[in-house]
Design an enzyme around this catalytic site. Structure first.
Site, PDB file in Angstrom:
ATOM      1  N   GLY A   6       0.809  -1.214   0.000  1.00  0.00           N
ATOM      2  CA  GLY A   6       0.000   0.000   0.000  1.00  0.00           C
ATOM      3  C   GLY A   6       0.844   1.268   0.000  1.00  0.00           C
ATOM      4  N   LEU A   8       1.321   3.567   2.341  1.00  0.00           N
ATOM      5  CA  LEU A   8       2.172   3.727   3.524  1.00  0.00           C
ATOM      6  C   LEU A   8       3.130   2.552   3.682  1.00  0.00           C
ATOM      7  CD1 LEU A   8       3.034   5.130   6.099  1.00  0.00           C
ATOM      8  CD2 LEU A   8       1.039   4.139   7.253  1.00  0.00           C
ATOM      9  N   ASP A  31      -3.608 -12.891   3.409  1.00  0.00           N
ATOM     10  CA  ASP A  31      -5.029 -12.568   3.281  1.00  0.00           C
ATOM     11  C   ASP A  31      -5.591 -12.267   4.667  1.00  0.00           C
ATOM     12  OD1 ASP A  31      -7.720 -12.417   2.843  1.00  0.00           O
ATOM     13  OD2 ASP A  31      -7.923 -14.387   1.908  1.00  0.00           O
ATOM     14  N   ALA A  55      -5.463  -1.955   5.509  1.00  0.00           N
ATOM     15  CA  ALA A  55      -6.829  -1.616   5.914  1.00  0.00           C
ATOM     16  C   ALA A  55      -7.737  -1.613   4.698  1.00  0.00           C
ATOM     17  CB  ALA A  55      -6.859  -0.234   6.581  1.00  0.00           C
ATOM     18  N   THR A  57      -9.852   0.786   3.084  1.00  0.00           N
ATOM     19  CA  THR A  57      -9.879   2.252   3.229  1.00  0.00           C
ATOM     20  C   THR A  57     -10.861   2.966   2.305  1.00  0.00           C
ATOM     21  OG1 THR A  57      -8.038   2.475   1.676  1.00  0.00           O
ATOM     22  CG2 THR A  57      -7.481   2.333   4.017  1.00  0.00           C
ATOM     23  N   TYR A 120     -16.563   3.084   7.854  1.00  0.00           N
ATOM     24  CA  TYR A 120     -15.096   3.029   7.859  1.00  0.00           C
ATOM     25  C   TYR A 120     -14.554   3.484   9.207  1.00  0.00           C
ATOM     26  CZ  TYR A 120     -10.279   4.520   7.024  1.00  0.00           C
ATOM     27  OH  TYR A 120      -8.924   4.711   7.129  1.00  0.00           O
ATOM     28  N   LYS A 124     -12.609   1.174  12.045  1.00  0.00           N
ATOM     29  CA  LYS A 124     -11.247   1.486  12.489  1.00  0.00           C
ATOM     30  C   LYS A 124     -11.219   1.704  14.012  1.00  0.00           C
ATOM     31  CE  LYS A 124      -7.956   2.042  10.427  1.00  0.00           C
ATOM     32  NZ  LYS A 124      -6.857   1.081  10.148  1.00  0.00           N
TER      33      LYS A 124
END
Length: 286
Positions: A6, A8, A31, A55, A57, A120, A124
């Site tokens: 990803g 980040l 996974d 995540a 996102t 979302y 989180k």
């Protein structure tokens, strides 16, 4: 490192590859919806610190895929936290400014009540609680408006639009802080030590802006660094104009990095400087 493919995670891998013994798992290698696979692969991997930069996102998609959002953003981090606890390792789990409802009008601190207004954000926040319940050594790092070279984000979309159109616009009544993946990568090793207290920590580049101001600064930097763009100014949109958005977004979700500065003695650089650095490095032909 979980989520190494990803925006980040890729930046962290690049920064740490030559400094630490690091193993990365992208979504095809690990996974997060298969807990047995996670346990098997991570239990046979030797590590002191596990970073979870993965995540689900897509804020709007989360609204219609609630189960998947909670599976990836809450239940999977709990499994990671338990694996780390059993290995006597530390989990550093990334979270988001979207755990807040946006009704505050000054930067959010770690102890502020989190009342998410989207699936979302709710997922989180649930992940944060589960991770911290598994072990008090684990660390939640909340970040906002993350940008970097590895995956396109808002700033890249704006520059692309400005290169193709003479007029562009962006939301002017939603506020947070752009945060450069490079800055996150450089600050994070201070938190690797198992003796650094767990809990929640905010990290964002300094200052605050609207999406319109963010985009305008990006265009100004493009012109300064010789990056060709057709658009010169960014018009203003209002949140209520965004009819195609499914999920609600917090109007104001600026994160205070005061606790981080107190802990480390270092203040994050201004978001203006971080954006200018990014554009000069990855867009400029000079």
């Amino acid at each position: 490192m979980v989520g190494s493919g990803g925006r980040l995670g890729a930046a962290l891998m690049r920064e740490y590859r030559d400094k630490f013994e690091v193993t990365g798992f992208n979504h095809t290698q690990l996974d997060l919806s298969n807990f047995d696979e996670m346990r098997e692969k991570l239990r046979e991997t030797d590590f002191d610190v596990l970073i979870n930069a993965a995540a689900f996102t897509n804020v709007d998609l989360c609204e219609t895929r609630r189960d998947q959002a909670f599976l990836i953003n809450a239940e999977a981090p709990l499994v990671l936290a338990e694996i780390c606890r059993d290995k006597n390792a530390k989990l550093i789990h990334f979270s988001t400014d979207y755990v807040f409802n946006g009704e505050k009008r000054q930067p959010y601190i770690e102890s502020d009540s989190a009342n998410a207004i989207s699936i979302y954000g709710e997922s989180k926040r649930a992940g944060e609680k589960l991770v911290l319940a598994a072990h008090d050594r684990h660390l939640i790092v909340r970040v906002s408006w993350v940008f970097g070279p590895d995956r396109p984000s808002f700033i890249d979309a704006m520059i692309k639009r400005a290169q193709e159109n003479t007029e562009i616009d962006a939301v002017a009544d939603k506020f947070s802080t752009p945060t450069y993946t490079q800055d996150i990568a450089e600050m994070l090793p201070q938190l690797f030590d198992l003796h650094v207290k767990g809990g929640i920590l905010h990290f964002a580049d300094a200052g605050e802006c609207s999406w319109q101001e963010y985009a305008q600064w990006a265009l100004d930097c493009c012109r300064e660094f010789g990056v060709s763009v057709k658009a010169k100014t960014v018009g203003a949109l209002k949140l209520k104009d965004m009819k195609n958005w499914v999920a609600r977004r917090p109007v104001y979700s600026v994160l205070s990095s005061a606790k981080y500065t107190e802990l480390t003695g270092v203040a994050p650089r201004a978001w203006h400087d971080a954006v200018a650095d990014y554009i000069s490095r990855f867009y400029s032909k000079k």
